[in-house]
Scaffold this motif. Structure first.
Motif, PDB file in Angstrom:
ATOM      1  N   SER A 266      46.061 -25.563  -8.370  1.00 13.11           N
ATOM      2  CA  SER A 266      45.023 -24.092  -8.788  1.00 13.11           C
ATOM      3  C   SER A 266      44.784 -25.235  -9.523  1.00 13.11           C
ATOM      4  N   ALA A 267      45.317 -25.116 -11.205  1.00  8.32           N
ATOM      5  CA  ALA A 267      44.411 -25.941 -12.734  1.00  8.32           C
ATOM      6  C   ALA A 267      44.109 -26.903 -11.661  1.00  8.32           C
ATOM      7  N   VAL A 268      44.541 -27.791 -11.899  1.00 10.46           N
ATOM      8  CA  VAL A 268      44.059 -29.182 -11.523  1.00 10.46           C
ATOM      9  C   VAL A 268      42.609 -29.474 -10.768  1.00 10.46           C
ATOM     10  N   TYR A 269      42.361 -28.537  -9.627  1.00 10.48           N
ATOM     11  CA  TYR A 269      40.875 -27.868  -9.058  1.00 10.48           C
ATOM     12  C   TYR A 269      39.664 -27.542  -9.539  1.00 10.48           C
ATOM     13  N   TRP A 270      40.579 -26.633 -10.638  1.00  7.66           N
ATOM     14  CA  TRP A 270      39.466 -25.668 -11.069  1.00  7.66           C
ATOM     15  C   TRP A 270      38.612 -26.201 -12.478  1.00  7.66           C
ATOM     16  N   ALA A 271      39.566 -27.208 -12.753  1.00  9.72           N
ATOM     17  CA  ALA A 271      39.164 -27.588 -13.994  1.00  9.72           C
ATOM     18  C   ALA A 271      38.019 -28.853 -12.841  1.00  9.72           C
ATOM     19  N   ALA A 272      38.238 -29.341 -12.162  1.00  8.03           N
ATOM     20  CA  ALA A 272      37.334 -30.937 -11.270  1.00  8.03           C
ATOM     21  C   ALA A 272      35.830 -30.221 -11.285  1.00  8.03           C
ATOM     22  N   CYS A 273      36.511 -28.640 -10.248  1.00  8.39           N
ATOM     23  CA  CYS A 273      35.351 -27.821  -9.681  1.00  8.39           C
ATOM     24  C   CYS A 273      34.080 -27.501 -10.483  1.00  8.39           C
ATOM     25  N   ALA A 274      34.620 -27.009 -12.328  1.00  3.16           N
ATOM     26  CA  ALA A 274      33.784 -26.356 -13.320  1.00  3.16           C
ATOM     27  C   ALA A 274      33.370 -27.296 -13.525  1.00  3.16           C
ATOM     28  N   VAL A 275      33.955 -28.652 -13.724  1.00  3.62           N
ATOM     29  CA  VAL A 275      33.101 -30.115 -14.588  1.00  3.62           C
ATOM     30  C   VAL A 275      31.729 -30.341 -13.530  1.00  3.62           C
ATOM     31  N   ASP A 276      32.186 -30.275 -12.323  1.00  2.00           N
ATOM     32  CA  ASP A 276      31.443 -30.455 -11.559  1.00  2.00           C
ATOM     33  C   ASP A 276      30.467 -30.141 -10.934  1.00  2.00           C
ATOM     34  N   GLU A 277      29.978 -28.491 -11.998  1.00  3.31           N
ATOM     35  CA  GLU A 277      29.155 -27.650 -11.175  1.00  3.31           C
ATOM     36  C   GLU A 277      28.969 -26.918 -12.755  1.00  3.31           C
ATOM     37  N   GLY A 278      29.454 -27.676 -13.347  1.00  6.16           N
ATOM     38  CA  GLY A 278      29.009 -27.374 -14.910  1.00  6.16           C
ATOM     39  C   GLY A 278      29.022 -25.621 -15.465  1.00  6.16           C
ATOM     40  N   SER A 279      29.785 -26.066 -15.305  1.00  4.46           N
ATOM     41  CA  SER A 279      30.724 -24.231 -15.724  1.00  4.46           C
ATOM     42  C   SER A 279      30.746 -24.225 -17.075  1.00  4.46           C
ATOM     43  N   ALA A 280      30.378 -22.996 -17.247  1.00  2.17           N
ATOM     44  CA  ALA A 280      31.450 -22.672 -19.449  1.00  2.17           C
ATOM     45  C   ALA A 280      32.444 -22.587 -19.279  1.00  2.17           C
TER      46      ALA A 280
END
Length: 352
Positions: A266-280
Motif C-alpha cells: 500500500s505504501a509503495v503504490y500510494w507513493a507512485a500514485c501520488a507522484v503520478d497524480e501530482g498530489s500534495a
C-alpha cells in the motif's frame, strides 16, 4: 487515487513477472556475481527487447511516457528475483535526471544510450564537492555500478553535472561489496571537466522521486518472494510426521510477514500514485514508502533464513541473496530513521 491496476498495467506486470521468472534465475545471478555484477544478456533483453528501460521517461525524451506506477511494477518484479541489473544508477537516478533537467543537447547525447543499455550511468553524491570553473574535485566511496559506468551524474545536493568516465581527473576503484548484485565503487574527481545540467533542481527532484519509488518497489518484490518461497518450503519440509507449516508458531511468523508485506505494498503504490497524480501528499508518501518497504524487505528476508532452518544459513541457498539486497536497500538514499524523521516533521511540524 485509483489503486487498482489498469488493463495496460496488468499486462506490464504479467510480462515483467514472466520475463524475470524465466531469465533471472539463481544460476545466472550467481554467475553475474562472480563477474562484474551485471547479467549482460538480461540487461540487453530488458532494455532492447522489452523496452522497460524507458518506462517512466517522457516520450519527448525517447521513453514510453508512462509513470512511476509502471516503474514500480517492473522494479517489484526485478526485486522478486534479485536481478543483477544496473537499474538504480542508470534508470532510476541518471536517466530521469537528464530527461527532466538536461537541455536538448544533453538529452540527445545521453538518453538513447542509457535507454538502449549501451551506456551505464552512475550517480555520485558529495555534499563537500568543490566546483571551480567547470571542474569538479571530490567524490564518493559508495557508487552503485560505478566501476562499469561510462557516465557519472554528480551532485552536491543543489547543483548537478555530467562527467564522462574517460575525462582527465576521474579515477574509479571497485569496492568489496556485501550485495554483489549491486557492486559499489569509489569514484574520485580531481579537477575533472564537468558539464552542468540545464535545470539541476528539476533533474535532482525527478531522480529522487524515481529512485525512492524504485527502491521501495524492489524491497517489496524481495519481501513477497521471501514469503512465497518460505510458504513452499513449509509445505515440503516434514518434522515429527507433519509439514512444518502446520505448526502454529510457524504459521504466526508467516502471517506476520504477510501483514507487513501488504502494508508495504500500500505504501509503495500510494507513493507512485501520488507522484503520478501530482498530489500534495507525494513528499510524505515517498519517505513513508522507502522506510516501510525497505524495513519490511529486510525483516522478511531475515525471517526467510530463520524459517528455512539450517539450510537457510548456507551460502548455497538463495535466502542470502535476498537478505543482502534488502540490507543494501536499507542504506541507500537515506536510512529508515532519517525518512521517518521527515515524515514526523511533515505531520507534526515544529512539535517533531
Amino acid at each position: 487515487m485509483e489503486f487498482a491496476f489498469t488493463d495496460e498495467q496488468q499486462m506490464i506486470a504479467e510480462t515483467a513477472r514472466a520475463f524475470f521468472a524465466e531469465n533471472a534465475t539463481s544460476a545466472r545471478t550467481r554467475a553475474a556475481m562472480e563477474g562484474d555484477g551485471i547479467d549482460t544478456a538480461l540487461w540487453r533483453d530488458f532494455c532492447e527487447e522489452l523496452g522497460f528501460s524507458g518506462i517512466s521517461i517522457p516520450e519527448a525524451a525517447g521513453g514510453a511516457g508512462l509513470g512511476l506506477v509502471e516503474l514500480a511494477i517492473i522494479a517489484e518484479a526485478a526485486g522478486a528475483h534479485v536481478a543483477a541489473l544496473p537499474m538504480l544508477g542508470s534508470l532510476m537516478l541518471c536517466a530521469p535526471a537528464i530527461a527532466a533537467g538536461g537541455n536538448e543537447t544533453q538529452r540527445e547525447e545521453w538518453l538513447p544510450g542509457l535507454l538502449s543499455g549501451a551506456t551505464i550511468a552512475a550517480f555520485v553524491e558529495d555534499p563537500s564537492l568543490i566546483v571551480q570553473n567547470g571542474r569538479l574535485t571530490g567524490g564518493s566511496r559508495y557508487v552503485a555500478h560505478g566501476a562499469l559506468a561510462g557516465l557519472f551524474v554528480v551532485t552536491d545536493g543543489s547543483g548537478a553535472w555530467l562527467v564522462r568516465r574517460d575525462a582527465v581527473g576521474v579515477s574509479v576503484t571497485a569496492q568489496t561489496t556485501m550485495d554483489q548484485t549491486r557492486p559499489l565503487a569509489e569514484v574520485r574527481f580531481d579537477g575533472a571537466v564537468a558539464e552542468a545540467l540545464a535545470d539541476p533542481a528539476e533533474g535532482l527532484a525527478a531522480a529522487n522521486r524515481t529512485a525512492l519509488v524504485g527502491l521501495a518497489a524492489e524491497a517489496l518484490g524481495g519481501a513477497q518472494a521471501s514469503l512465497d518461497r518460505t510458504v513452499e518450503y513449509a509445505k515440503e519440509r516434514v518434522q515429527f510426521g507433519r509439514p512444518i507449516g502446520s505448526f502454529q508458531a510457524y504459521k504466526h511468523r508467516l502471517a506476520d510477514m504477510m501483514v507487513e508485506i501488504e502494508q508495504a505494498r500500500s505504501a509503495v503504490y500510494w507513493a507512485a500514485c501520488a507522484v503520478d497524480e501530482g498530489s500534495a501528499e507525494a513528499p510524505l508518501a515517498l519517505h513513508a514508502a522507502k522506510s516501510f518497504a525497505a524495513d519490511t524487505g529486510f525483516r522478511c528476508a531475515a525471517d526467510m533464513i530463520q524459517l528455512h532452518g539450517g539450510i537457510g544459513f548456507t551460502w548455497e541457498h538463495d535466502a542470502h541473496l535476498f537478505f543482502k539486497r534488502a540490507r543494501s536497500i536499507q542504506t541507500l538514499l537515506g536510512k529508515g530513521d532519517w525518512h521517518r524523521e521527515q515524515v514526523a516533521a511533515m505531520i507534526l511540524g515544529e512539535a517533531a
